[in-house]
Design a protein around this motif. Structure first.
Motif, PDB file in Angstrom:
ATOM      1  N   ARG A  94      24.620 -20.932 -41.462  1.00  0.00           N
ATOM      2  CA  ARG A  94      25.484 -22.006 -41.964  1.00  0.00           C
ATOM      3  C   ARG A  94      24.784 -23.351 -42.010  1.00  0.00           C
ATOM      4  NH1 ARG A  94      30.499 -21.306 -38.049  1.00  0.00           N
ATOM      5  NH2 ARG A  94      28.777 -20.918 -36.597  1.00  0.00           N
ATOM      6  N   ALA A  95      23.536 -23.421 -41.560  1.00  0.00           N
ATOM      7  CA  ALA A  95      22.821 -24.698 -41.563  1.00  0.00           C
ATOM      8  C   ALA A  95      21.333 -24.457 -41.801  1.00  0.00           C
ATOM      9  CB  ALA A  95      23.043 -25.439 -40.245  1.00  0.00           C
ATOM     10  N   LYS A  96      20.695 -25.417 -42.450  1.00  0.00           N
ATOM     11  CA  LYS A  96      19.258 -25.380 -42.691  1.00  0.00           C
ATOM     12  C   LYS A  96      18.661 -26.720 -42.308  1.00  0.00           C
ATOM     13  CE  LYS A  96      19.485 -22.124 -46.580  1.00  0.00           C
ATOM     14  NZ  LYS A  96      19.154 -21.933 -48.018  1.00  0.00           N
ATOM     15  N   LEU A  97      17.499 -26.673 -41.676  1.00  0.00           N
ATOM     16  CA  LEU A  97      16.780 -27.886 -41.297  1.00  0.00           C
ATOM     17  C   LEU A  97      15.741 -28.175 -42.366  1.00  0.00           C
ATOM     18  CD1 LEU A  97      16.348 -30.107 -39.189  1.00  0.00           C
ATOM     19  CD2 LEU A  97      14.756 -28.578 -38.014  1.00  0.00           C
ATOM     20  N   GLN A  98      15.879 -29.318 -43.043  1.00  0.00           N
ATOM     21  CA  GLN A  98      14.989 -29.672 -44.140  1.00  0.00           C
ATOM     22  C   GLN A  98      14.160 -30.897 -43.775  1.00  0.00           C
ATOM     23  OE1 GLN A  98      14.720 -27.814 -46.747  1.00  0.00           O
ATOM     24  NE2 GLN A  98      16.601 -26.596 -46.808  1.00  0.00           N
ATOM     25  N   ARG A  99      12.891 -30.895 -44.191  1.00  0.00           N
ATOM     26  CA  ARG A  99      12.024 -32.055 -43.987  1.00  0.00           C
ATOM     27  C   ARG A  99      11.533 -32.537 -45.340  1.00  0.00           C
ATOM     28  NH1 ARG A  99      10.965 -29.437 -39.013  1.00  0.00           N
ATOM     29  NH2 ARG A  99      11.236 -30.871 -37.273  1.00  0.00           N
ATOM     30  N   SER A 100      11.673 -33.845 -45.588  1.00  0.00           N
ATOM     31  CA  SER A 100      11.289 -34.428 -46.865  1.00  0.00           C
ATOM     32  C   SER A 100       9.823 -34.835 -46.852  1.00  0.00           C
ATOM     33  CB  SER A 100      12.166 -35.647 -47.168  1.00  0.00           C
ATOM     34  OG  SER A 100      13.537 -35.306 -47.131  1.00  0.00           O
ATOM     35  N   ALA A 101       9.313 -35.169 -48.035  1.00  0.00           N
ATOM     36  CA  ALA A 101       7.911 -35.574 -48.156  1.00  0.00           C
ATOM     37  C   ALA A 101       7.634 -36.875 -47.417  1.00  0.00           C
ATOM     38  CB  ALA A 101       7.547 -35.715 -49.632  1.00  0.00           C
ATOM     39  N   ASP A 102       8.657 -37.725 -47.252  1.00  0.00           N
ATOM     40  CA  ASP A 102       8.450 -39.002 -46.567  1.00  0.00           C
ATOM     41  C   ASP A 102       8.461 -38.860 -45.044  1.00  0.00           C
ATOM     42  OD1 ASP A 102      11.090 -38.486 -46.074  1.00  0.00           O
ATOM     43  OD2 ASP A 102      11.865 -40.321 -46.992  1.00  0.00           O
ATOM     44  N   GLY A 103       8.630 -37.626 -44.540  1.00  0.00           N
ATOM     45  CA  GLY A 103       8.605 -37.406 -43.096  1.00  0.00           C
ATOM     46  C   GLY A 103       9.960 -37.363 -42.442  1.00  0.00           C
ATOM     47  N   SER A 104      11.018 -37.698 -43.155  1.00  0.00           N
ATOM     48  CA  SER A 104      12.360 -37.685 -42.583  1.00  0.00           C
ATOM     49  C   SER A 104      12.918 -36.265 -42.569  1.00  0.00           C
ATOM     50  CB  SER A 104      13.290 -38.597 -43.379  1.00  0.00           C
ATOM     51  OG  SER A 104      13.425 -38.149 -44.716  1.00  0.00           O
ATOM     52  N   SER A 105      13.913 -36.046 -41.731  1.00  0.00           N
ATOM     53  CA  SER A 105      14.536 -34.729 -41.605  1.00  0.00           C
ATOM     54  C   SER A 105      16.036 -34.842 -41.794  1.00  0.00           C
ATOM     55  CB  SER A 105      14.229 -34.121 -40.228  1.00  0.00           C
ATOM     56  OG  SER A 105      12.846 -33.979 -40.029  1.00  0.00           O
ATOM     57  N   LYS A 106      16.645 -33.726 -42.187  1.00  0.00           N
ATOM     58  CA  LYS A 106      18.095 -33.669 -42.312  1.00  0.00           C
ATOM     59  C   LYS A 106      18.550 -32.232 -42.146  1.00  0.00           C
ATOM     60  CE  LYS A 106      18.319 -33.023 -47.344  1.00  0.00           C
ATOM     61  NZ  LYS A 106      18.872 -33.538 -48.609  1.00  0.00           N
ATOM     62  N   LEU A 107      19.817 -32.086 -41.745  1.00  0.00           N
ATOM     63  CA  LEU A 107      20.443 -30.778 -41.658  1.00  0.00           C
ATOM     64  C   LEU A 107      21.351 -30.608 -42.862  1.00  0.00           C
ATOM     65  CD1 LEU A 107      21.513 -30.363 -37.909  1.00  0.00           C
ATOM     66  CD2 LEU A 107      19.873 -28.974 -39.157  1.00  0.00           C
ATOM     67  N   GLU A 108      21.263 -29.468 -43.506  1.00  0.00           N
ATOM     68  CA  GLU A 108      22.170 -29.141 -44.593  1.00  0.00           C
ATOM     69  C   GLU A 108      23.134 -28.070 -44.101  1.00  0.00           C
ATOM     70  OE1 GLU A 108      19.916 -27.974 -47.970  1.00  0.00           O
ATOM     71  OE2 GLU A 108      19.178 -30.005 -48.386  1.00  0.00           O
ATOM     72  N   MET A 109      24.441 -28.374 -44.145  1.00  0.00           N
ATOM     73  CA  MET A 109      25.461 -27.447 -43.671  1.00  0.00           C
ATOM     74  C   MET A 109      26.285 -26.944 -44.854  1.00  0.00           C
ATOM     75  SD  MET A 109      26.743 -29.415 -40.213  1.00  0.00           S
ATOM     76  CE  MET A 109      27.797 -28.019 -39.754  1.00  0.00           C
ATOM     77  N   ALA A 189      29.503 -35.927 -46.602  1.00  0.00           N
ATOM     78  CA  ALA A 189      29.921 -34.886 -47.538  1.00  0.00           C
ATOM     79  C   ALA A 189      28.998 -34.865 -48.740  1.00  0.00           C
ATOM     80  CB  ALA A 189      31.363 -35.128 -47.984  1.00  0.00           C
ATOM     81  N   GLU A 190      28.600 -33.661 -49.160  1.00  0.00           N
ATOM     82  CA  GLU A 190      27.790 -33.467 -50.355  1.00  0.00           C
ATOM     83  C   GLU A 190      28.457 -32.378 -51.187  1.00  0.00           C
ATOM     84  OE1 GLU A 190      25.219 -35.157 -51.244  1.00  0.00           O
ATOM     85  OE2 GLU A 190      24.479 -36.182 -49.436  1.00  0.00           O
ATOM     86  N   GLY A 191      29.523 -32.738 -51.896  1.00  0.00           N
ATOM     87  CA  GLY A 191      30.308 -31.749 -52.622  1.00  0.00           C
ATOM     88  C   GLY A 191      31.042 -30.842 -51.654  1.00  0.00           C
ATOM     89  N   GLU A 192      30.810 -29.532 -51.762  1.00  0.00           N
ATOM     90  CA  GLU A 192      31.426 -28.564 -50.850  1.00  0.00           C
ATOM     91  C   GLU A 192      30.586 -28.364 -49.592  1.00  0.00           C
ATOM     92  OE1 GLU A 192      34.428 -27.163 -51.185  1.00  0.00           O
ATOM     93  OE2 GLU A 192      34.657 -28.447 -52.950  1.00  0.00           O
ATOM     94  N   ALA A 193      29.450 -29.024 -49.513  1.00  0.00           N
ATOM     95  CA  ALA A 193      28.564 -28.922 -48.348  1.00  0.00           C
ATOM     96  C   ALA A 193      28.503 -30.276 -47.636  1.00  0.00           C
ATOM     97  CB  ALA A 193      27.171 -28.468 -48.784  1.00  0.00           C
ATOM     98  N   SER A 194      27.681 -30.352 -46.610  1.00  0.00           N
ATOM     99  CA  SER A 194      27.528 -31.597 -45.839  1.00  0.00           C
ATOM    100  C   SER A 194      26.093 -31.723 -45.358  1.00  0.00           C
ATOM    101  CB  SER A 194      28.479 -31.615 -44.631  1.00  0.00           C
ATOM    102  OG  SER A 194      29.822 -31.445 -45.030  1.00  0.00           O
ATOM    103  N   THR A 195      25.676 -32.949 -45.091  1.00  0.00           N
ATOM    104  CA  THR A 195      24.358 -33.202 -44.525  1.00  0.00           C
ATOM    105  C   THR A 195      24.502 -33.983 -43.228  1.00  0.00           C
ATOM    106  OG1 THR A 195      24.088 -35.244 -45.808  1.00  0.00           O
ATOM    107  CG2 THR A 195      23.214 -33.218 -46.767  1.00  0.00           C
TER     108      THR A 195
END
Length: 223
Positions: A94-109, A189-195
């Motif tokens: 139900r969640a993914k850990l993503q890392r961007s090119a700028d070095g920041s991180s976020k969880l996608e749920m 909120a990101e549409g039907e998902a969340s970050t």
């Protein structure tokens, strides 16, 4: 019996702490109850087994479910119905850990904001964060966190034997000496998902190693 008679000479190698969280339910006029578990275990530090330390152990979902079942029965639910109502954990991530090119991180749920907000709150409880404030309308949890291993080592040096074992008793905060950093956990909120991101006090994305560690800890609970 020995524990009741001579408390100072008796202990078990495990300690458990439960936290209950109440959140507004998805339906108007309802309340959702979440129970989270934290535990400590006593281990030997040498082969001679004459010295021990206390360290955190993983949260136990089965203990959480059992405590929730007992609470449901206490509030009037029949035992058989309470057992059937306990939600089984989904098999799909139900969640993914993503890392961007700028070095920041976020969880996608893969969940809408309402449920993501409640699950992040429960994850914060399980990991051991202290939620000082929250703003659901803006999606912010304001939290403080100290590594349990470091915190317990500090306490062990200042307290007696019995105090060391009673990790569930909160210390009185001291504003003059409290150097714990406050973090801002943002659920969006990101549409039907969340970050989920860790934000700086200025409003930008926190790219520090601490922020990445926080998201990794949350990911372990949310995946």
């Amino acid at each position: 019996t020995l524990g009741k008679a001579i408390d100072q000479l008796y202990s078990t190698p495990e300690r458990d702490k439960f936290r209950t969280r109440l959140e507004p339910g998805a339906e108007t006029g309802t309340t959702e109850i979440y129970i989270s578990h934290r535990g400590m275990i006593e281990i030997f530090t040498n082969e001679g087994k004459d010295s021990t330390i206390w360290q955190p152990r993983p949260a136990d979902p089965e203990l959480e479910a059992e405590m929730l079942r007992r609470l449901m029965v206490r509030l009037g639910t029949e035992d058989a119905r309470a057992r059937n109502m306990l939600t089984a954990a989904p098999s799909e991530p139900r969640a993914k850990l993503q890392r961007s090119a700028d070095g920041s991180s976020k969880l996608e749920m893969q969940e809408a904001f309402d449920r993501a907000w409640r699950r992040v709150g429960l994850a914060l409880d399980r990991v051991g964060f202290t939620v000082e404030d929250r703003d659901r309308s803006k999606g912010f949890y304001y939290v403080r966190y100290v590594d349990p291993g470091i915190d317990n080592k500090k306490k062990d040096g200042d307290k007696g034997l019995i105090a060391k074992l009673m990790f569930w008793r909160s210390d009185t905060p001291n504003a003059a000496t409290d150097t714990k950093i406050q973090y801002r956990i943002h659920v969006k909120a990101e549409g039907e998902a969340s970050t989920v991101r860790v934000m700086t006090p200025e409003g930008g994305v926190d790219q520090s190693e601490s922020a990445k560690k926080i998201l990794s800890l949350l990911f372990d609970q949310l995946k």
